[in-house]
Scaffold this motif. Structure first.
Motif, PDB file in Angstrom:
ATOM      1  N   LEU A   1       0.840  -1.203   0.000  1.00 39.01           N
ATOM      2  CA  LEU A   1       0.000   0.000   0.000  1.00 39.01           C
ATOM      3  C   LEU A   1       0.865   1.240   0.000  1.00 39.01           C
ATOM      4  O   LEU A   1       1.686   1.452   0.893  1.00 39.01           O
ATOM      5  CB  LEU A   1      -0.914   0.022   1.229  1.00 39.01           C
ATOM      6  CG  LEU A   1      -1.769   1.289   1.397  1.00 39.01           C
ATOM      7  CD1 LEU A   1      -2.729   1.472   0.221  1.00 39.01           C
ATOM      8  CD2 LEU A   1      -2.538   1.247   2.719  1.00 39.01           C
ATOM      9  N   ASP A   2       0.681   2.074  -1.040  1.00 34.33           N
ATOM     10  CA  ASP A   2       1.354   3.386  -1.140  1.00 34.33           C
ATOM     11  C   ASP A   2       0.289   4.456  -0.906  1.00 34.33           C
ATOM     12  O   ASP A   2      -0.520   4.751  -1.787  1.00 34.33           O
ATOM     13  CB  ASP A   2       1.991   3.538  -2.516  1.00 34.33           C
ATOM     14  CG  ASP A   2       2.692   4.893  -2.655  1.00 34.33           C
ATOM     15  OD1 ASP A   2       2.839   5.607  -1.636  1.00 34.33           O
ATOM     16  OD2 ASP A   2       3.066   5.254  -3.795  1.00 34.33           O
TER      17      ASP A   2
ATOM     18  N   ALA B   1      -1.454  -1.273  -4.180  1.00 28.59           N
ATOM     19  CA  ALA B   1      -2.469  -0.212  -4.198  1.00 28.59           C
ATOM     20  C   ALA B   1      -1.799   1.138  -3.997  1.00 28.59           C
ATOM     21  O   ALA B   1      -0.828   1.252  -3.231  1.00 28.59           O
ATOM     22  CB  ALA B   1      -3.511  -0.444  -3.118  1.00 28.59           C
ATOM     23  N   GLN B   2      -2.340   2.128  -4.682  1.00 22.82           N
ATOM     24  CA  GLN B   2      -1.807   3.505  -4.567  1.00 22.82           C
ATOM     25  C   GLN B   2      -2.994   4.440  -4.286  1.00 22.82           C
ATOM     26  O   GLN B   2      -3.913   4.560  -5.094  1.00 22.82           O
ATOM     27  CB  GLN B   2      -1.108   3.910  -5.863  1.00 22.82           C
ATOM     28  CG  GLN B   2      -0.371   5.248  -5.739  1.00 22.82           C
ATOM     29  CD  GLN B   2       0.319   5.620  -7.040  1.00 22.82           C
ATOM     30  OE1 GLN B   2      -0.348   5.897  -8.034  1.00 22.82           O
ATOM     31  NE2 GLN B   2       1.640   5.574  -7.046  1.00 22.82           N
ATOM     32  N   VAL B   3      -2.946   5.085  -3.147  1.00 22.67           N
ATOM     33  CA  VAL B   3      -4.030   5.989  -2.733  1.00 22.67           C
ATOM     34  C   VAL B   3      -3.434   7.354  -2.417  1.00 22.67           C
ATOM     35  O   VAL B   3      -2.452   7.449  -1.658  1.00 22.67           O
ATOM     36  CB  VAL B   3      -4.782   5.428  -1.501  1.00 22.67           C
ATOM     37  CG1 VAL B   3      -5.867   6.418  -1.063  1.00 22.67           C
ATOM     38  CG2 VAL B   3      -5.393   4.075  -1.811  1.00 22.67           C
ATOM     39  N   ARG B   4      -4.045   8.404  -3.018  1.00 28.50           N
ATOM     40  CA  ARG B   4      -3.578   9.779  -2.781  1.00 28.50           C
ATOM     41  C   ARG B   4      -4.734  10.592  -2.168  1.00 28.50           C
ATOM     42  O   ARG B   4      -5.861  10.602  -2.691  1.00 28.50           O
ATOM     43  CB  ARG B   4      -3.128  10.433  -4.093  1.00 28.50           C
ATOM     44  CG  ARG B   4      -1.931   9.752  -4.732  1.00 28.50           C
ATOM     45  CD  ARG B   4      -0.671  10.022  -3.922  1.00 28.50           C
ATOM     46  NE  ARG B   4       0.482   9.352  -4.519  1.00 28.50           N
ATOM     47  CZ  ARG B   4       0.960   8.206  -4.121  1.00 28.50           C
ATOM     48  NH1 ARG B   4       0.366   7.559  -3.100  1.00 28.50           N
ATOM     49  NH2 ARG B   4       2.011   7.663  -4.689  1.00 28.50           N
ATOM     50  N   ILE B   5      -4.414  11.247  -1.074  1.00 28.64           N
ATOM     51  CA  ILE B   5      -5.399  12.087  -0.368  1.00 28.64           C
ATOM     52  C   ILE B   5      -4.909  13.531  -0.437  1.00 28.64           C
ATOM     53  O   ILE B   5      -3.744  13.816  -0.109  1.00 28.64           O
ATOM     54  CB  ILE B   5      -5.559  11.650   1.099  1.00 28.64           C
ATOM     55  CG1 ILE B   5      -5.874  10.147   1.169  1.00 28.64           C
ATOM     56  CG2 ILE B   5      -6.647  12.471   1.782  1.00 28.64           C
ATOM     57  CD1 ILE B   5      -5.721   9.571   2.553  1.00 28.64           C
ATOM     58  N   GLN B   6      -5.813  14.429  -0.840  1.00 28.06           N
ATOM     59  CA  GLN B   6      -5.413  15.851  -0.980  1.00 28.06           C
ATOM     60  C   GLN B   6      -6.504  16.730  -0.360  1.00 28.06           C
ATOM     61  O   GLN B   6      -7.694  16.523  -0.580  1.00 28.06           O
ATOM     62  CB  GLN B   6      -5.224  16.219  -2.460  1.00 28.06           C
ATOM     63  CG  GLN B   6      -4.696  17.641  -2.653  1.00 28.06           C
ATOM     64  CD  GLN B   6      -4.530  17.992  -4.135  1.00 28.06           C
ATOM     65  OE1 GLN B   6      -5.366  17.619  -4.945  1.00 28.06           O
ATOM     66  NE2 GLN B   6      -3.446  18.648  -4.466  1.00 28.06           N
ATOM     67  N   VAL B   7      -6.055  17.700   0.429  1.00 26.81           N
ATOM     68  CA  VAL B   7      -6.949  18.706   1.029  1.00 26.81           C
ATOM     69  C   VAL B   7      -6.487  20.069   0.556  1.00 26.81           C
ATOM     70  O   VAL B   7      -5.314  20.440   0.776  1.00 26.81           O
ATOM     71  CB  VAL B   7      -6.941  18.629   2.568  1.00 26.81           C
ATOM     72  CG1 VAL B   7      -7.919  19.641   3.144  1.00 26.81           C
ATOM     73  CG2 VAL B   7      -7.275  17.220   3.029  1.00 26.81           C
ATOM     74  N   ARG B   8      -7.403  20.837  -0.093  1.00 26.22           N
ATOM     75  CA  ARG B   8      -7.024  22.142  -0.664  1.00 26.22           C
ATOM     76  C   ARG B   8      -8.082  23.190  -0.312  1.00 26.22           C
ATOM     77  O   ARG B   8      -9.287  22.959  -0.436  1.00 26.22           O
ATOM     78  CB  ARG B   8      -6.888  22.023  -2.190  1.00 26.22           C
ATOM     79  CG  ARG B   8      -6.361  23.315  -2.833  1.00 26.22           C
ATOM     80  CD  ARG B   8      -6.088  23.148  -4.302  1.00 26.22           C
ATOM     81  NE  ARG B   8      -7.306  23.058  -5.100  1.00 26.22           N
ATOM     82  CZ  ARG B   8      -7.753  21.975  -5.683  1.00 26.22           C
ATOM     83  NH1 ARG B   8      -7.090  20.815  -5.544  1.00 26.22           N
ATOM     84  NH2 ARG B   8      -8.867  21.971  -6.399  1.00 26.22           N
ATOM     85  N   HIS B   9      -7.610  24.350   0.126  1.00 23.58           N
ATOM     86  CA  HIS B   9      -8.487  25.481   0.447  1.00 23.58           C
ATOM     87  C   HIS B   9      -8.215  26.603  -0.553  1.00 23.58           C
ATOM     88  O   HIS B   9      -7.113  27.127  -0.632  1.00 23.58           O
ATOM     89  CB  HIS B   9      -8.216  25.975   1.878  1.00 23.58           C
ATOM     90  CG  HIS B   9      -9.040  27.190   2.245  1.00 23.58           C
ATOM     91  ND1 HIS B   9      -8.643  28.102   3.205  1.00 23.58           N
ATOM     92  CD2 HIS B   9     -10.244  27.629   1.787  1.00 23.58           C
ATOM     93  CE1 HIS B   9      -9.555  29.045   3.312  1.00 23.58           C
ATOM     94  NE2 HIS B   9     -10.538  28.781   2.456  1.00 23.58           N
ATOM     95  N   ALA B  10      -9.243  26.975  -1.340  1.00 17.14           N
ATOM     96  CA  ALA B  10      -9.071  28.032  -2.354  1.00 17.14           C
ATOM     97  C   ALA B  10     -10.422  28.657  -2.669  1.00 17.14           C
ATOM     98  O   ALA B  10     -11.434  27.961  -2.820  1.00 17.14           O
ATOM     99  CB  ALA B  10      -8.448  27.448  -3.629  1.00 17.14           C
TER     100      ALA B  10
END
Length: 600
Positions: A466-467, A504-513
């Motif tokens: 898991l990445d 498995a490759q999972v990317r989590i991103q939190v962005r405020h704009a």
């Protein structure tokens, strides 16, 4: 407002009064004008006929006098004596005085004739009143030249030398007649019969056309016979006058438009005996001046009556329309949900005296009951919404707990003590966090701490296969979000990524704009077709709470998250799903950026 009852009542009063009055006034005015026009036209022509008869009578007297003088033996003897070159001066003077006496006697027999004079081409003239004058100036006067050269027998109003000698400065109209010959150019003597212009003008001035209309006496050339200088003001009518003079009609009335856009009336009558013509000018405004004044008076009276009618209509409608207007205004406020302002717009409470008061009191009671009902319904809906939210939240915790307990059991069997301890610590912290079930909103930072604990458990469970990573962009310190928004999405991403592959490759991103918070979870799973993506969005948008709570399929996590977001954020929430078959799926939740203590 025009469509209010008060406005319509006043408009009805106004229209009934104005239409009836205007219709009656127009009919009365037009009919009166038609009658007056007919009467004035016939009256003017009748007066012109009478005046024409008067002119004929005067002309007959003039012709009779001229005939007597022309055919008299005295005139013949005088002409021979005056023409005899052998006659002595005494004989000529005697003939002149006899002729003067004859002219005096003849003139006295005709009341209309002022004087008679005979002019000789030698430069002398004899007149009634024993006037024998040797003065050749008349030979160059216009009237004498026109008679000799143009055969003009009538002279318009002018001052006469013989009249001036008798101290009569008034203008006269004269008729000329040759003596001894019927050809003016060949005659040696010219008889001039003078009639006072006032004799023609006085009866003419008694013929009225309106208040300022005037009738003029014109000669055969269309020139005024009398000293009516104001005829020059009507030069714009010269063409019409010429057309009338050359036309075949003997009398008539013509209506013309002047330069000001008003109508002028022209009345005419031709006098057959001398080819003279009577012509009168009057403006329609002047002719109907009294009728116009009457119309103005009627309009003023009507305006006063109209004002009184409007005041009466306002007074009558006030008792009906004012409470109704307030009632309608209150209804508009109720329609907008402002019940307090609606009640303040209603008329004060008092004993019911009429139907409008009864309707007002009934509406007041209805507003009170409706407000109480809405308040109760709102409270029930709020409680129901909170219960639904808690139910969705409770659905997440058991599902996650079961998966984690299975992991701990597996680790214990494998005797991986350190990993087991770490999982137990992470699970304990997550359970302590999840026990704060009374908090709907939490700080985004706390949610991310929870996510990191969950990521550590997943990392122990799947190891290097898991990445998974978490990326933060923008200022997130004071922002808030609903609880457990990430964990179901991450769990689904990991699950589907391992479905057909070992890594498995999972990317989590939190962005405020730009006032929005973007929460993005992407994986390298099998992906979906466009039809599957569309179906998933439609299902999540239309699924009922009962279906989600009772569902046991693999989409429970996504449906739960979307339902809670829609329940809390309503239309301010947006979801996007981008998926390519064989490459993976990206789910993006877009929430309004809310800080702590900010009301939803």
């Amino acid at each position: 407002m025009f469509y209010s009852l008060k406005s319509r009542l006043i408009a009805i009063f106004f229209l009934l009064f104005v239409l009836s009055f205007v219709t009656m006034s127009i009919l009365l005015f037009n009919q009166s004008r038609s009658i007056i026009r007919s009467y004035i036209e016939s009256s003017a022509l009748e007066k012109m006929d009478e005046y024409g008869s008067y002119i004929d009578m005067v002309q007959i007297q003039i012709y009779d006098l001229a005939s007597i003088v022309f055919n008299s033996e005295i005139t013949s003897n005088w002409d021979m004596a005056a023409s005899d070159a052998k006659a002595s001066p005494g004989e000529r003077n005697l003939a002149h005085y006899r002729m003067s006496q004859f002219l005096t006697q003849t003139t006295n027999s005709y009341s209309s004739v002022s004087s008679v004079a005979i002019y000789r081409q030698e430069g002398m003239w004899v007149s009634s009143g024993n006037q024998v004058v040797s003065d050749s100036s008349f030979l160059n006067e216009e009237w004498y030249q026109d008679f000799k050269k143009k055969d003009e027998y009538w002279i318009p109003a002018h001052t006469d030398a013989s009249e001036i000698r008798n101290n009569n400065m008034h203008p006269v109209i004269s008729m000329l007649m040759p003596i001894g010959s019927f050809e003016p150019s060949l005659t040696k003597s010219v008889m001039k019969v003078n009639v006072s212009a006032d004799y023609f003008l006085e009866p003419l001035s008694r013929i009225h056309l309106g208040e300022s209309g005037t009738i003029y006496l014109l000669d055969q050339l269309g020139e005024p016979m009398l000293s009516q200088t104001e005829y020059g003001l009507h030069q714009d009518m010269a063409k019409q006058v010429e057309d009338i003079r050359s036309g075949w009609r003997k009398q008539g009335v013509i209506y013309l438009n002047n330069e000001q856009g008003d109508k002028d009336i022209l009345v005419y009558k031709k006098l057959s005996q001398t080819n003279w013509m009577l012509i009168g000018f009057v403006s329609e405004k002047d002719l109907y001046s009294q009728l116009f004044r009457l119309r103005s008076t009627i309009v003023i009276v009507a305006a006063v009556l109209l004002i009184l009618s409007l005041l009466l209509a306002t007074w009558l409608s006030h008792g009906i329309t004012k409470p109704l207007s307030r009632l309608v205004l209150a209804m508009r406020h109720v329609q907008r949900g402002d019940f307090d302002l609606a009640e303040s717009r209603l008329a004060p409470e008092k004993s019911v005296r009429n139907e409008v008061g009864f309707a007002t009191e009934t509406f007041r009671n209805m507003v009170t009951r409706l407000r109480q009902h809405i308040k109760t319904e709102f409270e029930l809906k709020l409680l129901r919404q909170q219960a639904e939210y808690k139910a969705l939240l409770m659905q997440i915790n058991p599902h996650f707990l079961f998966n984690t307990l299975e992991l701990m059991s597996s680790l214990a069997i494998q005797k991986r003590t350190d990993d087991t301890v770490e999982v137990i610590e992470s699970l304990g912290k997550m359970m302590r966090f999840s026990l704060k079930i009374s908090d709907d909103l939490i700080r985004l930072e706390e949610e991310l701490v929870y996510v990191r604990y969950y990521m550590s458990i997943l990392q122990i469970r799947f190891g290097e296969r898991l990445d998974i990573s978490l990326e933060e962009k923008g200022e997130l310190g004071r922002l808030t979000t609903v609880k457990f928004i990430f964990q179901p999405l991450i769990e689904n991403a990991v699950k589907y990524s391992f479905l057909h592959q070992t890594d498995a490759q999972v990317r989590i991103q939190v962005r405020h704009a730009e006032g929005r918070v973007h929460l993005i979870v992407s994986d390298n799973g099998p992906g979906m077709t466009p039809e599957q993506t569309k179906g998933l969005l439609e299902y999540s948008a239309s699924a009922q709470l009962e279906h989600i709570l009772a569902s046991r399929n693999s989409q429970i996590g996504l449906g739960n998250v979307l339902s809670r977001c829609r329940l809390y954020y309503d239309s301010r929430f947006e979801v996007k799903i981008a998926s390519t078959l064989g490459e993976g799926t990206c789910i993006e939740l877009i929430l309004p950026a809310q800080e702590e203590h900010q009301h939803v």
